[in-house]
Design a protein around this motif. Structure first.
Motif, PDB file in Angstrom:
ATOM      1  N   ARG A 153      18.728  17.101 -47.371  1.00 40.47           N
ATOM      2  CA  ARG A 153      18.563  15.659 -47.147  1.00 40.47           C
ATOM      3  C   ARG A 153      18.478  15.360 -45.644  1.00 40.47           C
ATOM      4  O   ARG A 153      17.689  14.525 -45.201  1.00 40.47           O
ATOM      5  N   LYS A 154      19.290  16.107 -44.877  1.00 39.35           N
ATOM      6  CA  LYS A 154      19.273  15.912 -43.420  1.00 39.35           C
ATOM      7  C   LYS A 154      17.895  16.298 -42.869  1.00 39.35           C
ATOM      8  O   LYS A 154      17.282  15.565 -42.104  1.00 39.35           O
ATOM      9  N   GLU A 155      17.416  17.480 -43.322  1.00 37.52           N
ATOM     10  CA  GLU A 155      16.115  17.997 -42.892  1.00 37.52           C
ATOM     11  C   GLU A 155      14.983  17.010 -43.193  1.00 37.52           C
ATOM     12  O   GLU A 155      14.050  16.866 -42.422  1.00 37.52           O
ATOM     13  N   LEU A 156      15.081  16.324 -44.337  1.00 36.59           N
ATOM     14  CA  LEU A 156      14.014  15.407 -44.757  1.00 36.59           C
ATOM     15  C   LEU A 156      14.236  13.989 -44.218  1.00 36.59           C
ATOM     16  O   LEU A 156      13.443  13.084 -44.479  1.00 36.59           O
ATOM     17  N   GLY A 157      15.339  13.798 -43.493  1.00 37.71           N
ATOM     18  CA  GLY A 157      15.642  12.476 -42.933  1.00 37.71           C
ATOM     19  C   GLY A 157      16.039  11.479 -44.002  1.00 37.71           C
ATOM     20  O   GLY A 157      15.731  10.284 -43.907  1.00 37.71           O
ATOM     21  N   LEU A 158      16.701  11.952 -45.065  1.00 38.78           N
ATOM     22  CA  LEU A 158      17.097  11.064 -46.164  1.00 38.78           C
ATOM     23  C   LEU A 158      18.579  10.740 -46.080  1.00 38.78           C
ATOM     24  O   LEU A 158      19.366  11.573 -45.589  1.00 38.78           O
ATOM     25  N   PRO A 159      18.991   9.587 -46.587  1.00 37.59           N
ATOM     26  CA  PRO A 159      20.429   9.295 -46.637  1.00 37.59           C
ATOM     27  C   PRO A 159      21.140  10.294 -47.554  1.00 37.59           C
ATOM     28  O   PRO A 159      20.512  10.865 -48.460  1.00 37.59           O
ATOM     29  N   ALA A 160      22.427  10.480 -47.340  1.00 41.09           N
ATOM     30  CA  ALA A 160      23.180  11.503 -48.094  1.00 41.09           C
ATOM     31  C   ALA A 160      23.164  11.237 -49.598  1.00 41.09           C
ATOM     32  O   ALA A 160      23.249  12.165 -50.396  1.00 41.09           O
ATOM     33  N   ASP A 161      23.039   9.937 -49.994  1.00 36.26           N
ATOM     34  CA  ASP A 161      23.082   9.655 -51.434  1.00 36.26           C
ATOM     35  C   ASP A 161      21.693   9.468 -52.043  1.00 36.26           C
ATOM     36  O   ASP A 161      21.549   8.988 -53.164  1.00 36.26           O
ATOM     37  N   ALA A 162      20.648   9.874 -51.303  1.00 38.85           N
ATOM     38  CA  ALA A 162      19.286   9.706 -51.836  1.00 38.85           C
ATOM     39  C   ALA A 162      19.101  10.573 -53.072  1.00 38.85           C
ATOM     40  O   ALA A 162      19.665  11.668 -53.177  1.00 38.85           O
ATOM     41  N   LEU A 163      18.302  10.055 -54.031  1.00 42.20           N
ATOM     42  CA  LEU A 163      17.956  10.847 -55.223  1.00 42.20           C
ATOM     43  C   LEU A 163      16.709  11.655 -54.877  1.00 42.20           C
ATOM     44  O   LEU A 163      15.741  11.109 -54.347  1.00 42.20           O
ATOM     45  N   LEU A 164      16.738  12.963 -55.211  1.00 42.87           N
ATOM     46  CA  LEU A 164      15.642  13.836 -54.774  1.00 42.87           C
ATOM     47  C   LEU A 164      15.012  14.585 -55.945  1.00 42.87           C
ATOM     48  O   LEU A 164      15.700  15.154 -56.793  1.00 42.87           O
ATOM     49  N   GLY A 165      13.665  14.581 -55.943  1.00 44.48           N
ATOM     50  CA  GLY A 165      12.922  15.408 -56.906  1.00 44.48           C
ATOM     51  C   GLY A 165      12.109  16.414 -56.125  1.00 44.48           C
ATOM     52  O   GLY A 165      11.703  16.132 -54.992  1.00 44.48           O
ATOM     53  N   VAL A 166      11.850  17.613 -56.705  1.00 41.98           N
ATOM     54  CA  VAL A 166      11.027  18.595 -55.985  1.00 41.98           C
ATOM     55  C   VAL A 166       9.902  19.114 -56.866  1.00 41.98           C
ATOM     56  O   VAL A 166      10.018  19.191 -58.090  1.00 41.98           O
ATOM     57  N   GLY A 167       8.830  19.496 -56.155  1.00 46.72           N
ATOM     58  CA  GLY A 167       7.720  20.207 -56.779  1.00 46.72           C
ATOM     59  C   GLY A 167       7.382  21.360 -55.852  1.00 46.72           C
ATOM     60  O   GLY A 167       7.321  21.167 -54.632  1.00 46.72           O
ATOM     61  N   ILE A 168       7.224  22.562 -56.437  1.00 49.23           N
ATOM     62  CA  ILE A 168       6.949  23.742 -55.591  1.00 49.23           C
ATOM     63  C   ILE A 168       5.711  24.424 -56.163  1.00 49.23           C
ATOM     64  O   ILE A 168       5.737  24.886 -57.309  1.00 49.23           O
TER      65      ILE A 168
END
Ligand code: F6P
Length: 742
Positions: free
Chosen positions: A514-529
């Motif tokens: 989250r830090k790397e992506l500049g997101l707040p600590a409580d952000a909801l995150l989805g990924v696609g690889i």
């Protein structure tokens, strides 16, 4: 409810319906008949006594009563009355119901009965229904008055009751008979069927049971050998795979032929770096090679590959823990363009994937494909040290190599695995070199696919385009003395994944990503690889995120989707165009929903090494795999393996092979953006208990059906094939050859 009971119930309902309809029809008809009968009867009685009546009409009341008494002698006639034309009662019998007086009848006649003679009606009395008729009595054509006759209808009701009872008895008897006959027939058919099946299973194969027996035998054999293997060693792991190789295959090494190399040496400003390619094939096979040892023959595609290999293209890998050899084959630009970019990736790739991209077939690409396959087949033959080596040929880049190797090493065990879908025969038919492709693959001892469907499609293609015999019972293709087995081997990943050993905990990964992506600590995150490939449905995936934010406003500003996209096959225009479209789409969605620092899509278009990929898997609330068509898709299995916290939700396209194994994922149709958007919302809202339940079940599946089991099953099948061939005298015990052989 048992099948037979259901059938009987249906039968009884049907019979009851027929009886009810029959009853209503019968009652109505008999009713009509009785009424006609009564009218005729009344007329007949009055006509028969006409003269008598006419005579007595003149005499007066006394004579009329006698005449009427005569008429009512029939037990069904309740009574009779004689009326003058103007409605005066002239005479009446004792039992005549006075409810139907002469005036009453005259009134009814003037309302409805003028002109009808006899006039009849059915009326209700406290004692039951009666039939009333009024008949005009005439003499010499001159009307004298009317005779009223009342018939008792209670006998009609009695008859109806008798009919009803008869029908009920008939229904009961019929139902009983039909049920008994059905049960006897079912028993008999079952007995005949089971005895036929028994005969078939004991070797006396009847035509009807032939395909079924083949399937049952294969299933029994597989279950027995699986049970045997489980009993001998629990889950598959590197040790078990090694011991399978030594016990079943007498310690022989394996040789893998795959276009993609597991380690790419690249020149960078900081010196030579080792890269791990974004390839499902490498993900699966590299752990197998580490467990088994041997040689991996591949295209040396890295800018520092030559300088890190010896004169014959060999380098020991993995770097720092050398356990097997990588043999690099060098290709000119023209060869790579024609064989890899051209025929493999502009021809076969779109041909085999239903992703609406038109395949391009060029004669010069085909010539390169043939030449390069020969080059790699030669390299494989240089690496062998017995007459009957085990060679694992991988993927659509090498459809011709199995036959080329077979021509030089007739006793080799060649296991070819096709990592992408094998489409319908009709679709394969559009390839101008379809016969050559199929014939090349039939040089293999075993041709493996991810699913039974792909095996069936392949067998259909052989049936359609080749001269051969198909042994459907054994799922084998026979050409002369040689047979090739066609088998499903759903591929998987190593378990446990070695990259996880050095990774921080899930909690730490959540914070750092989250830090790397500049997101707040409580952000909801989805990924696609993914590799940036049009079969992966990346555009549809981003559109699903758009749909999520449109339909579920509570996630605006809170949910971010990070797409790690490794550039792939960028020399091909279609891949470059996809790259541009994905970028434009991400910008468009970000412009629609972005606000201040918030961007819903973060597109990271570069190669990411496995430790980074696994950190993202661990940091995310969900992983969305939206392939439009995919043989297996190992990203889905990697995500599950990464989640040792047993949380996180996998949203998975129904068009992946993985969807058959990972049924606890939220399975979606990636083309249905509304459904996919809702699935993303459901994943984000899913309670931890449910996440854990689903994830644990998928982890059990991936840990048990891991890549060691995939390779182990192929090797055991290969060993069995070799044993049979040796027994049948085609092979002698393994002979050690000198290297000069190649
Ligand atoms: O899916 C087929 C496949 O060969 C995979 O095994 C692998 O993930 C992918 O294609 C890699 O493609 P390439 O080697 O062209 O980068």
């Amino acid at each position: 409810m048992p099948r037979l009971l259901r059938f009987l119930l249906l039968l009884l309902c049907g019979l009851a319906l027929i009886t009810a309809v029959g009853y209503v029809a019968l009652t109505r008809t008999t009713h009509r008949w009785f009424e006609t009968d009564l009218r005729a009867r009344s007329l007949f009685v009055v006509t028969a006594t006409k003269q008598l009546l006419a005579r007595n009409w003149e005499i007066g009341r006394e004579g009329l009563v006698d005449a009427l008494e005569d008429i009512t002698r029939d037990e069904r006639v309740m009574g009779a009355a004689a009326c003058s034309l103007d409605g005066q009662r002239l005479a009446v019998t004792a039992a005549y119901p006075l409810d139907f007086g002469c005036r009453w009848v005259l009134a009814r006649l003037s309302q409805e009965g003028e002109g009808t003679d006899p006039w009849t009606t059915t009326e209700e009395l406290p004692g039951g229904r009666v039939h009333l008729s009024a008949i005009t009595v005439t003499t010499e054509g001159k009307p004298l008055g009317r005779v009223l006759l009342v018939h008792d209808l209670s006998y009609l009701e009695r008859r109806e009751a008798t009919t009803r009872n008869l029908l009920l008895v008939a229904f009961f008897v019929l139902s009983l008979g039909a049920a008994t006959i059905t049960m006897i027939a079912e028993r008999l058919a079952f007995r005949v069927w089971t005895s036929e099946l028994r005969r078939a299973l004991s070797g006396e194969v009847t035509r009807d049971f032939k395909p079924l027996v083949g399937d049952v035998r294969a299933l029994v054999e597989r279950l027995a050998s699986e049970r045997d293997r489980e009993a001998r060693g629990g889950n598959w792991n590197p040790e078990r795979l090694r011991s399978t190789l030594t016990t079943h295959l007498e310690g022989e090494r394996v040789i893998i032929l795959a276009n993609r190399e597991p380690y790419i040496h690249e020149k960078t400003p900081d010196g030579v770096k080792v890269l791990h390619p974004a390839s499902g094939l490498v993900t699966a096979l590299e752990p197998v090679m580490r467990a088994c040892s041997g040689v991996w023959v591949a295209h040396g595609s890295g800018s520092a590959d030559k300088q890190t290999s010896d004169a014959r293209g060999h380098v020991k890998v993995p770097p720092g823990e050398e356990s097997y050899s990588l043999r690099r084959v060098w290709l000119s630009d023209a060869e790579e363009n024609g064989y890899y970019y051209g025929f493999s990736n502009e021809g076969l790739w779109p041909l085999c994937h239903v992703a609406h991209a038109r395949p391009v077939f060029r004669a010069e690409d085909w010539e390169h494909y043939v030449r390069v396959n020969r080059k790699f087949a030669d390299a494989v033959c240089e690496e062998v040290d017995t007459e009957d080596p085990i060679i694992l040929v991988q993927d659509y880049h090498f459809a011709l190599a199995p036959r080329m190797i077979r021509e030089r090493l007739p006793r080799a065990t060649i296991l070819t695995f096709w990592h992408i879908p094998w489409p319908s025969a009709e679709r394969i038919g559009i390839c101008p070199w379809r016969e050559e492709i199929i014939s090349g693959l039939l040089g293999s001892s075993i041709v493996g696919f991810h699913t039974q469907q792909h095996c069936n499609n392949f067998i259909d293609a052989v049936d359609t385009f080749m001269e051969s015999r198909i042994d459907r019972e054994a799922n084998a293709i026979v050409q002369g003395a040689r047979r090739s087995l066609v088998r499903p081997y759903p591929i998987s990943i190593e378990w446990p994944v070695h990259w996880l050993e050095s990774l921080p905990s899930v909690g730490e990964c959540r914070v750092s990503v989250r830090k790397e992506l500049g997101l707040p600590a409580d952000a909801l995150l989805g990924v696609g690889i993914d590799r940036l490939d049009y079969t992966k449905g990346i555009e549809e995936r981003l559109q699903a995120v758009d749909e999520l934010l449109t339909r579920h406003p509570e996630f605006r500003g809170r949910f971010t989707f990070a797409q790690l996209a490794a550039p792939s096959r960028t020399k091909i225009a279609r891949y470059r165009e996809l790259n541009d479209r994905v970028e434009a789409l991400a910008d468009e969605i970000n412009a629609r929903w972005g606000k201040d620092d918030y961007r819903p899509i973060i597109l990271l278009r570069s190669h990411h090494e496995p430790p980074t990929v696994f950190r993202y898997y661990r940091a995310a609330e969900l992983c969305y795999v939206s392939s439009l068509h995919d043989g297996m898709n190992l990203v889905a299995k990697e995500f599950v393996a990464a989640r040792d916290d047993e949380l996180g939700v996998l949203v998975l396209s129904q068009f992946t092979g993985a969807a058959r194994d990972l049924t606890e994922a939220l399975i979606v149709n990636p083309y249905d953006l509304g459904q996919a958007g809702d699935a993303l919302a459901a994943a984000l809202r899913m309670p931890e208990d449910e996440q854990r339940e689903r994830m644990c079940s998928m982890r059990r599946m991936v840990s048990e059906f891991n890549v060691y089991r995939w390779a182990g099953r192929m090797l055991v099948d290969a060993a069995e094939l070799r044993r049979r061939e040796r027994v049948s005298g085609r092979l002698s015990a393994p002979t050690v050859l000198t290297r000069a052989m190649g």
